[in-house]
Scaffold this motif. Structure first.
Motif, short mmCIF file in Angstrom:
data_model
loop_
_atom_site.label_atom_id
_atom_site.label_comp_id
_atom_site.label_asym_id
_atom_site.label_seq_id
_atom_site.Cartn_x
_atom_site.Cartn_y
_atom_site.Cartn_z
N MET A 1 24.06 -7.85 10.95
CA MET A 1 23.26 -6.71 10.51
C MET A 1 22.76 -5.86 11.67
O MET A 1 22.52 -4.67 11.51
CB MET A 1 22.08 -7.19 9.66
CG MET A 1 22.48 -7.86 8.35
SD MET A 1 23.64 -6.90 7.33
CE MET A 1 22.70 -5.39 7.03
N ASP A 2 22.63 -6.45 12.85
CA ASP A 2 22.22 -5.66 14.01
C ASP A 2 23.29 -4.64 14.40
O ASP A 2 23.01 -3.70 15.16
CB ASP A 2 21.95 -6.57 15.21
CG ASP A 2 20.65 -7.34 15.09
OD1 ASP A 2 19.85 -7.00 14.20
OD2 ASP A 2 20.45 -8.28 15.87
N ARG A 3 24.51 -4.82 13.88
CA ARG A 3 25.60 -3.89 14.19
C ARG A 3 25.94 -2.99 13.01
O ARG A 3 26.95 -2.29 13.04
CB ARG A 3 26.84 -4.68 14.63
CG ARG A 3 26.65 -5.35 15.98
CD ARG A 3 27.90 -6.10 16.41
NE ARG A 3 28.07 -7.35 15.67
CZ ARG A 3 29.17 -7.69 15.04
NH1 ARG A 3 30.22 -6.88 14.99
NH2 ARG A 3 29.25 -8.87 14.42
N VAL A 4 25.10 -3.01 11.98
CA VAL A 4 25.29 -2.15 10.82
C VAL A 4 24.36 -0.95 10.95
O VAL A 4 23.13 -1.09 10.97
CB VAL A 4 25.01 -2.91 9.50
CG1 VAL A 4 25.13 -1.97 8.30
CG2 VAL A 4 25.98 -4.08 9.36
N ILE A 5 24.93 0.22 11.06
CA ILE A 5 24.18 1.47 11.23
C ILE A 5 24.15 2.18 9.88
O ILE A 5 25.21 2.53 9.33
CB ILE A 5 24.82 2.39 12.29
CG1 ILE A 5 25.16 1.60 13.56
CG2 ILE A 5 23.91 3.57 12.57
CD1 ILE A 5 23.99 0.91 14.21
N VAL A 6 22.94 2.39 9.36
CA VAL A 6 22.77 2.93 8.01
C VAL A 6 22.36 4.39 8.06
O VAL A 6 21.44 4.76 8.79
CB VAL A 6 21.72 2.11 7.23
CG1 VAL A 6 21.42 2.76 5.88
CG2 VAL A 6 22.21 0.68 7.03
N PHE A 7 23.06 5.21 7.27
CA PHE A 7 22.67 6.60 7.05
C PHE A 7 22.06 6.68 5.65
O PHE A 7 22.79 6.64 4.65
CB PHE A 7 23.88 7.53 7.16
CG PHE A 7 24.40 7.71 8.55
CD1 PHE A 7 23.89 8.72 9.36
CD2 PHE A 7 25.39 6.88 9.06
CE1 PHE A 7 24.38 8.90 10.66
CE2 PHE A 7 25.87 7.05 10.34
CZ PHE A 7 25.37 8.06 11.14
N ASP A 8 20.76 6.78 5.58
CA ASP A 8 20.06 6.84 4.30
C ASP A 8 19.76 8.31 3.98
O ASP A 8 18.65 8.80 4.16
CB ASP A 8 18.77 6.03 4.36
CG ASP A 8 18.11 5.87 2.99
OD1 ASP A 8 18.73 6.29 1.99
OD2 ASP A 8 17.00 5.33 2.92
#
Length: 251
Positions: free
Chosen positions: A94-101
């Protein structure tokens, strides 16, 4: 899709496991090469996931890939991140998951890391109100040698959805755009590609599996280039395509 240039490599919507009896799956040998980091899938910098539907993203192959490729980033929506957590993704993933909300009315956002500039604009998923709950992102990726590519997921051919982001589209030269094939089936779709993307090269993707082996006929019918068969490669920008390539991983 795999886009490679200048030593950087990114995958678009390549980790999934459902065909819905319409679309081709990633061939077994291709998926194995992705997990093993075998050429041409060695050194993948990032995976970009437009939305949570099973013909674009499935959490099991995505988790396997992220565990096997511990330097790769994954960019996606909150729905993607939730699916990975539900599947048991740990902090190392999850530290490597970049989220665009972001929602369709929000401004596009950009994240820069590791020689990549990743911009996302929220474009409504095709299908109208029936699909309004699905977060769909159109990603523009600029590699550190300046090559830029746009992938649109399952974007709807609604001009308003692109007009509100017109300054974003005009913010970078595009070497290649990958709209879904239905953009070539209507005047509205073709006008969006022409007026907002203005890419040097346009290659239609997400073509139904029934088109496999009939690429020349399908391209003539569409009036544009299409990826129809696994493993197809196009050179981008340079004369021979040796340094900068786009490869179809599935459809």
């Amino acid at each position: 899709m795999l886009v490679a240039s200048g030593g950087r490599k990114v995958l678009f919507d390549a980790l999934y496991s459902y065909s819905f009896d319409r679309y081709a799956l990633v061939p077994t040998e291709t998926q194995a090469a992705m997990l093993a980091g075998e050429a041409p899938f060695d050194g993948i910098d990032a995976v970009l996931v437009s939305h949570v539907h099973g013909d674009h993203f499935s959490r099991e192959p995505a988790l396997r890939f992220l565990h096997a490729n511990r330097e790769a980033l994954l960019f996606g929506t909150p729905q993607i991140a939730d699916a990975l957590r539900e599947a048991g993704a740990d902090s190392q993933v999850m530290d490597r998951v970049i989220v665009f909300d972001i929602k369709p009315d929000d401004k596009a956002e950009t994240f820069t890391a590791g020689g990549l500039a990743v911009s996302a604009a929220a474009i409504p998923h095709s299908g109208g109100e029936r699909m309004a709950h699905i977060q769909n992102l159109s990603f523009r990726v600029t590699l550190d040698d300046g090559v830029s590519a746009v992938h649109m997921g399952d974007a709807a051919t609604i001009r308003e959805g692109f007009e509100r982001h017109k300054h974003h589209w005009a913010g970078a030269h595009l070497d290649v755009a990958f709209p879904p094939y239905w953009f070539f089936q209507s005047d509205a779709g073709r006008e969006i590609v022409r007026d907002y993307l203005a890419a040097d090269r346009v290659i239609g993707v997400h073509v139904p599996a029934s088109a496999a082996g009939r690429g020349a006929t399908m391209r003539m019918k569409a009036g544009f280039d299409l990826f129809t068969d696994p493993g197809e490669v196009r050179g981008l920008g340079d004369a021979d395509g040796a340094a900068c390539k786009a490869r179809n991983t599935s459809r």
